[in-house]
Structures are given as structure tokens and as C-alpha cells.
Design an enzyme around this catalytic site. Structure first.
Site, mmCIF file in Angstrom:
data_model
loop_
_atom_site.group_PDB
_atom_site.id
_atom_site.type_symbol
_atom_site.label_atom_id
_atom_site.label_comp_id
_atom_site.label_asym_id
_atom_site.label_seq_id
_atom_site.Cartn_x
_atom_site.Cartn_y
_atom_site.Cartn_z
ATOM 1 N N LEU A 126 0.830 -1.203 0.000
ATOM 2 C CA LEU A 126 0.000 0.000 0.000
ATOM 3 C C LEU A 126 0.869 1.259 0.000
ATOM 4 C CD1 LEU A 126 -2.826 1.305 0.159
ATOM 5 C CD2 LEU A 126 -2.660 1.103 2.658
ATOM 6 N N GLY A 132 2.966 7.679 2.499
ATOM 7 C CA GLY A 132 2.685 6.641 3.474
ATOM 8 C C GLY A 132 1.310 6.828 4.073
ATOM 9 N N SER A 133 1.157 7.895 4.859
ATOM 10 C CA SER A 133 -0.123 8.147 5.507
ATOM 11 C C SER A 133 -1.203 8.564 4.507
ATOM 12 C CB SER A 133 0.046 9.245 6.569
ATOM 13 O OG SER A 133 0.915 8.819 7.604
ATOM 14 N N ILE A 158 7.629 -2.524 2.662
ATOM 15 C CA ILE A 158 6.818 -3.722 2.515
ATOM 16 C C ILE A 158 7.391 -4.853 3.377
ATOM 17 C CG2 ILE A 158 5.842 -5.391 0.912
ATOM 18 C CD1 ILE A 158 4.944 -2.388 0.592
ATOM 19 N N GLU A 363 1.088 0.472 10.216
ATOM 20 C CA GLU A 363 -0.374 0.379 10.184
ATOM 21 C C GLU A 363 -1.044 1.723 10.491
ATOM 22 O OE1 GLU A 363 -0.978 -2.140 8.804
ATOM 23 O OE2 GLU A 363 -0.644 -4.027 9.828
#
Length: 380
Positions: A126, A132-133, A158, A363
Site C-alpha cells: 500500500l 505513506g499516511s 513492505i 499500520e
């Protein structure tokens, strides 16, 4: 908000006992060597898979163990107390199985038994180097060419990069924003899927992340997971549950630090008595233990909401935020209890300190968790 608690079954108690045996017998004796050498523990993860711990919260009919999320998180806590990289690997793999389980077509779901059994290790692509965020702004592109998607772009940070057998790839198949994002699943041997050199990380050295470059990677159109344009929704639903996994990892890591610091404080003598008898140390240990208990309670409460089919995403954000911040505080204080001994690698507290930091980032950073929680409080 209260939810009636479903008491664990005898099977669940046996599962937790098995996990403790594996943690004590298989993980604890190996972690220092693997972390020092930076060796990825693929065979250890196969052992974890054969023990039935890689697909715990998924139904038995799909090859999982059919356990409540509350039990699964306690398994992660036990694993993290012995080897965080293993617990994180189980959490990320569980996350990586979600797209196919929840949105996959009949043909894709045929792979679930191998995924949930741990024979196929998963990765979740992702994040990107520049985003990132802000996942909704990802730039990795998938263009339709006949019966294939041709994917071009770079994914960053990853977990299992270069070791995974399958990759969930979130890519842009439409216009800007979240509705232009889709999810495809790619095998590790896909031409044009190019794992890069692993990052040199502060912690989790036995499982460092890596960038994955997609250089015109051709992925069959039938590997689209869910509908075209549903990728962002798939990603966010998976991350809600994944945050609970990281929270449980933080609880396990922090509990290990409390246990080690307490044992040290009982044995270490200064001024004629154990240092744990001094109020300055005793109060520090009391605060550490309280933070761990609070983090565990918050995490399992969110898990019970999920098990009951109730909305849990905000509670998951709270649990991830509190538990990982607590792990950072507790591991910092554990080093302080040991003093100079805590600063050397002869004791594991310095490793736990280094590992706790990453849990505040993965996460969804804790700043993002605060943003999510704040918005939930102020919106109608």
C-alpha cells in the site's frame, strides 16, 4: 459502550498453551541469533503455520482456525513477548489474507487454504516512497492491456518484501482520489515484480521491509480482487483489523519488558537490598505494569466489538495508539531500571526499546490515529 464477553473455549485455552510452548521452546532460543545476523525466519514461520497459527481468525471452512479475534490477539501477544518479528509477520500475513477472503472471487479463494495454512506467505503493498499516511494519493499505476493489468510504480516499507509468495498490490486504475484505486494480487514470480535491497532498520532486523518496484509487471486481469475502484475500501477495512494486531504485538513486547525489569530489580543489590525495594524503582515498575494492563484491556475490548459484529474501527485506532505509546514508555523505563546494563545487548531490553519505536509508525502512524479519533468525536 459495553459488549458481552464470549468466554474462551477449552480449545482456545489449549491454543494459548501451545503458543506458549512454541514461544518458549522455538522462538526465545533463536531470536538473538536471527536478529544479530539479520536472517529472515522463513522456516520458523513455516513451523508457525504448521501449528495452525497463521490463519487463526478465519473460518475453518476456508482453512483457518475459526478463533475469535480476542483469542487471536492473545496469541500475537504471546509471540511478541518472545520474538516481535514473528508476531508482526503473523499479523501482516493475517492482514494480507483479508482481501481474498473478504472480496476474492471463487477462483481466488481456492488459494485460501494454502494462504491460511502459512504455505504461502503474504505481503501488503500500500505505502509508497512519497505517500505513506496519504494512501489515497498513491501513484502506482495499472493499465489494462488485453487480458492483463500492466503495473508500474514503487511500493515502500513492505514487510516480507522479497520473501513473500503473494503480494496485494494497491494501484491506480482510474482517476485521482480513493475511488480510482483497485487491488490486484500478484505472485512473487511475476515478471517485472522486483524486490529491492532490504532497508537497514533500527529494529526488527530479522524481518526488515523492502521496496517493491513494478516495472511493467503483467498481472492477469482475473487477479483483480473485488470490483475495479474498490481497492481503497478494501485497504482501509483490512487496516482496521491490522491495527489491533499491532496493538497486541505492543502489549506482548511491553509485558516482556515489565517481566524482565521486575526480575532484574529483585536480584540487583544496591545499598544492601534489592533495588526493587526502593520507592523510585518500585513506583516505576508499578506504572509500567499498569500501562500494560490498560493497553491489553483496551485492545481486547476492541476485539470483542469486532467479534460481535459491531463497529470497531475507532476503538482499534485508540488501542493501537495507546498500546504502542505504552510500549515505547515501558521499554524506555525498562532500560532505566537496568541502568547501564540496559544499554548493552547482553540484555534484551535494548532490543525491545528499538523494536517498540516501529510499532508507533506501522499500520498508520500514531498521529494519524489521533486524527481519526478526533474526527470521530467532532463529526455528526
Amino acid at each position: 459502550m459495553t459488549v458481552e464477553r464470549i468466554l474462551p473455549t477449552e480449545e482456545a485455552y489449549e491454543l494459548l498453551g501451545l503458543t506458549r510452548e512454541i514461544a518458549d521452546g522455538e522462538l526465545a532460543p533463536r531470536v538473538a541469533r536471527f536478529e544479530e545476523q539479520g536472517e529472515f525466519p522463513r522456516e520458523v514461520l513455516r513451523t508457525i503455520g504448521r501449528s495452525g497459527l497463521m490463519g487463526l481468525p478465519y473460518p475453518e471452512t476456508d482453512g483457518g482456525a475459526g478463533q475469535p479475534y480476542e483469542v487471536y490477539l492473545q496469541v500475537l501477544e504471546i509471540l511478541a513477548g518472545s520474538w516481535l518479528a514473528i508476531a508482526e509477520a503473523v499479523s501482516v500475513h493475517t492482514l494480507s489474507c483479508f482481501p481474498v477472503y473478504a472480496f476474492g472471487n471463487e477462483r481466488q479463494r481456492k488459494s485460501l487454504p494454502d494462504m491460511l495454512g502459512g504455505d504461502l506467505l503474504g505481503a501488503y503493498c500500500l505505502s509508497e516512497p512519497q505517500g505513506g499516511s496519504d494512501a489515497a494519493s498513491l501513484t502506482t499505476r495499472a493499465e489494462k492491456d488485453g487480458c492483463d493489468w500492466v503495473v508500474t510504480g514503487t511500493k515502500a516499507w513492505i514487510t516480507h518484501g522479497g520473501h513473500a509468495d503473494f503480494y496485494n498490490v494497491f494501484c491506480r486504475t482510474g482517476g485521482p482520489g480513493p475511488t480510482g484505486i483497485s487491488c490486484v494480487i500478484a505472485d512473487a514470480d511475476t515478471p517485472g515484480l522486483l524486490p529491492q535491497i532490504p532497508e537497514r532498520t533500527m529494529g526488527l532486523r530479522s524481518s526488515p521491509p523492502a521496496q517493491i518496484v513494478f516495472d511493467g509487471a503483467r498481472i492477469p486481469a482475473e487477479r483483480l480482487v473485488g470490483d475495479e475502484g474498490a481497492g481503497f475500501r478494501i485497504a482501509m477495512q483490512a487496516l482496521d483489523a491490522g491495527r489491533l494486531g499491532i496493538a497486541a504485538c505492543a502489549v506482548g513486547l511491553a509485558q516482556a519488558a515489565v517481566d524482565y525489569a521486575t526480575a532484574y530489580a529483585k536480584e540487583r543489590q544496591q545499598f544492601g537490598k534489592a533495588i526493587g525495594e526502593f520507592q523510585g524503582i518500585g513506583f516505576m515498575l508499578a506504572d509500567m505494569a499498569t500501562q500494560v494492563s490498560a493497553a491489553r484491556a483496551l485492545t481486547l475490548a476492541a476485539a470483542r466489538l469486532k467479534d460481535a459484529g459491531r463497529p470497531f474501527s475507532i476503538e482499534a485506532a485508540k488501542a493501537k495508539l495507546f498500546a504502542t505509546d505504552a510500549a515505547m514508555r515501558v521499554t524506555t523505563d525498562a532500560i532505566q531500571v537496568l541502568g547501564g546494563a540496559g544499554y548493552v545487548s547482553d540484555h534484551p531490553v535494548e532490543r525491545w526499546f528499538r523494536e517498540a519505536k516501529v510499532l508507533q509508525i506501522v499500520e498508520g502512524t500514531n498521529q494519524i490515529q489521533r486524527l481519526v479519533i478526533a474526527r470521530s468525536l467532532t463529526r455528526d
